[in-house]
Design an enzyme around this catalytic site. Structure first.
Site, PDB file in Angstrom:
ATOM      1  N   GLU A  38      -9.746  -1.290   5.622  1.00 36.92           N
ATOM      2  CA  GLU A  38     -10.067  -0.955   6.865  1.00 36.92           C
ATOM      3  C   GLU A  38     -11.467  -1.636   6.917  1.00 36.92           C
ATOM      4  O   GLU A  38     -11.797  -2.481   5.925  1.00 36.92           O
ATOM      5  CB  GLU A  38     -10.340   0.558   6.538  1.00 36.92           C
ATOM      6  CG  GLU A  38      -9.009   1.338   6.541  1.00 36.92           C
ATOM      7  CD  GLU A  38      -8.171   1.495   7.911  1.00 36.92           C
ATOM      8  OE1 GLU A  38      -8.196   0.273   8.536  1.00 36.92           O
ATOM      9  OE2 GLU A  38      -7.369   2.351   7.848  1.00 36.92           O
ATOM     10  N   ASP A  57       0.733  -1.257  -0.074  1.00 38.48           N
ATOM     11  CA  ASP A  57       0.169   0.185  -0.170  1.00 38.48           C
ATOM     12  C   ASP A  57       0.914   1.405   0.083  1.00 38.48           C
ATOM     13  O   ASP A  57       1.951   1.021   0.254  1.00 38.48           O
ATOM     14  CB  ASP A  57      -0.944   0.037   1.233  1.00 38.48           C
ATOM     15  CG  ASP A  57      -0.329  -0.192   2.625  1.00 38.48           C
ATOM     16  OD1 ASP A  57       0.873  -0.424   2.581  1.00 38.48           O
ATOM     17  OD2 ASP A  57      -1.045  -0.715   3.559  1.00 38.48           O
ATOM     18  N   HIS A  77      -7.096  -4.199  10.192  1.00 42.86           N
ATOM     19  CA  HIS A  77      -6.605  -4.128   8.784  1.00 42.86           C
ATOM     20  C   HIS A  77      -5.333  -4.848   8.314  1.00 42.86           C
ATOM     21  O   HIS A  77      -4.430  -4.971   9.061  1.00 42.86           O
ATOM     22  CB  HIS A  77      -6.740  -2.814   8.286  1.00 42.86           C
ATOM     23  CG  HIS A  77      -5.535  -1.876   8.648  1.00 42.86           C
ATOM     24  ND1 HIS A  77      -5.606  -0.580   8.946  1.00 42.86           N
ATOM     25  CD2 HIS A  77      -4.282  -2.284   9.032  1.00 42.86           C
ATOM     26  CE1 HIS A  77      -4.341  -0.128   9.333  1.00 42.86           C
ATOM     27  NE2 HIS A  77      -3.541  -1.264   9.341  1.00 42.86           N
ATOM     28  N   ASP A 137      -7.168  -1.954  14.225  1.00 39.88           N
ATOM     29  CA  ASP A 137      -8.726  -2.547  13.839  1.00 39.88           C
ATOM     30  C   ASP A 137      -8.659  -3.562  12.884  1.00 39.88           C
ATOM     31  O   ASP A 137      -9.999  -3.829  12.339  1.00 39.88           O
ATOM     32  CB  ASP A 137      -9.258  -1.161  12.870  1.00 39.88           C
ATOM     33  CG  ASP A 137      -8.437  -0.825  11.748  1.00 39.88           C
ATOM     34  OD1 ASP A 137      -7.465  -1.547  11.494  1.00 39.88           O
ATOM     35  OD2 ASP A 137      -8.802   0.198  11.085  1.00 39.88           O
TER      36      ASP A 137
HETATM   37  C1  GLP Z   1      -0.266   0.412   8.549  1.00 40.62           C
HETATM   38  C2  GLP Z   1      -0.169  -0.495   7.448  1.00 40.62           C
HETATM   39  C3  GLP Z   1      -0.233  -1.980   7.618  1.00 40.62           C
HETATM   40  C4  GLP Z   1       0.680  -2.216   8.802  1.00 40.62           C
HETATM   41  C5  GLP Z   1      -0.172  -1.702   9.906  1.00 40.62           C
HETATM   42  C6  GLP Z   1       0.316  -1.807  11.226  1.00 40.62           C
HETATM   43  O1  GLP Z   1      -1.644   1.099   8.666  1.00 40.62           O
HETATM   44  N1  GLP Z   1      -0.900  -0.023   6.190  1.00 40.62           N
HETATM   45  O2  GLP Z   1       0.309  -2.524   6.456  1.00 40.62           O
HETATM   46  O3  GLP Z   1       0.489  -3.622   8.898  1.00 40.62           O
HETATM   47  O4  GLP Z   1      -0.368  -0.214   9.780  1.00 40.62           O
HETATM   48  O5  GLP Z   1       1.405  -0.957  11.588  1.00 40.62           O
HETATM   49  P1  GLP Z   1       2.313  -1.355  12.949  1.00 40.62           P
HETATM   50  O6  GLP Z   1       3.408  -2.291  12.783  1.00 40.62           O
HETATM   51  O7  GLP Z   1       3.237  -0.009  12.986  1.00 40.62           O
HETATM   52  O8  GLP Z   1       1.695  -1.628  14.020  1.00 40.62           O
END
Ligand code: GLP
Length: 261
Positions: free
Chosen positions: A143, A67, A138, A136
């Site tokens: 989302e 993404d 995702h 959440d």
């Molecule tokens: C972001 C990314 C995800 C990622 C998630 C968790 O929003 N788009 O791909 O897995 O957050 O992030 P973190 O590893 O910082 O908790």
């Protein structure tokens, strides 16, 4: 689905990196799906270390990131491309021509989404997709309520995601409002995937994703449909899982995991 519990975040990341490294050794032209986020930092750090120590070769690996934020240029420090450049691409021997990201600055984001799907298909499909999980539920920026058969497209970020990333951007108002992301269906098409979750803030959502019903409200739960998905968690992220003893038994007894125990 398999669930692997590791004593701490460092070991969970090291195991994830070891699976990636083994995949690349076996198939030097592996197509990797990459993820960003704090959880992934020690995974890339370990891969960089393996590259330095053993010469793990990324020159033929093709990379597709999950993404990107809409409206952030690729040289913005907190864009997904900026993150991967800093933590991974610049520290190993990737060929820049093999790196693909959705372009969050594209004028026509719908056309860009189609282009990205076509690039993935033209590469022969993703061999190994890395995933984190948002609080959440995702995966990527899919989302809550994302269609479980969705393809790459633009999604509005949920308030929880904006909150989760606010500190990084210097306040919630500075976090972009939309992301362009592989769809849940795109992710499910990968040949293999690993979802890594560490820390107690992920404990509840990991339990819902792994042991709860498959539901669009928790897009990570769709991974229960994936033919070859491994969920790696540290003790903290695994605290709410009900069947921990079963997962440990499988990890100890499944021949596939012998080299990784
Ligand atoms: C972001 C990314 C995800 C990622 C998630 C968790 O929003 N788009 O791909 O897995 O957050 O992030 P973190 O590893 O910082 O908790």
């Amino acid at each position: 689905m398999e669930v692997i519990l590791q004593p701490d975040g460092q070991r969970a990341a090291a195991l994830t990196a070891a699976i990636v490294a083994e995949t690349v050794r076996r198939k030097p032209a592996t197509v990797l799906g990459l993820a960003t986020g704090r959880t992934m930092e020690p995974v890339y750090a370990t891969l960089v270390q393996i590259h330095r120590d053993e010469g793990l070769d990324f020159s033929r690996v093709r990379a597709f990131n999950l993404d990107e934020y809409v409206g952030l240029s690729s040289d913005h420090a907190y864009s997904c491309r900026g993150f991967l450049k800093r933590h991974f691409f610049d520290a190993v021997n990737f060929d820049v021509r093999n790196i693909q990201m959705p372009d969050g600055m594209a004028e026509d984001l719908e056309a860009e989404s189609h282009r990205y799907e076509a690039e993935i298909a033209a590469s022969g499909g993703i061999d190994l997709q890395l995933l984190g999980i948002g609080v959440d539920g995702h995966i990527g920026f899919n989302e809550p309520l994302s269609a479980l058969r969705s393809r790459t497209r633009v999604k509005a970020l949920a308030p929880q995601t904006i909150g989760q990333n606010a500190a990084l951007f210097g306040g919630p108002l500075k976090v972009p409002r939309r992301g362009i992301t592989m769809g849940v269906g795109t992710i499910l098409d990968s040949r293999r995937c690993i979802m890594l979750a560490t820390g107690e803030s992920k404990a509840e959502i990991v339990a819902r994703a792994v042991e709860g019903p498959i539901a669009a409200m928790v897009t990570a739960s769709a991974l229960q449909l994936h033919p070859r998905c491994t969920v790696v968690v540290d003790e903290e992220a695994g605290t709410r899982l009900q069947a921990k003893e079963y997962y440990r038994w499988i990890f100890e007894n499944e021949p596939e995991w012998e080299a990784f125990r």
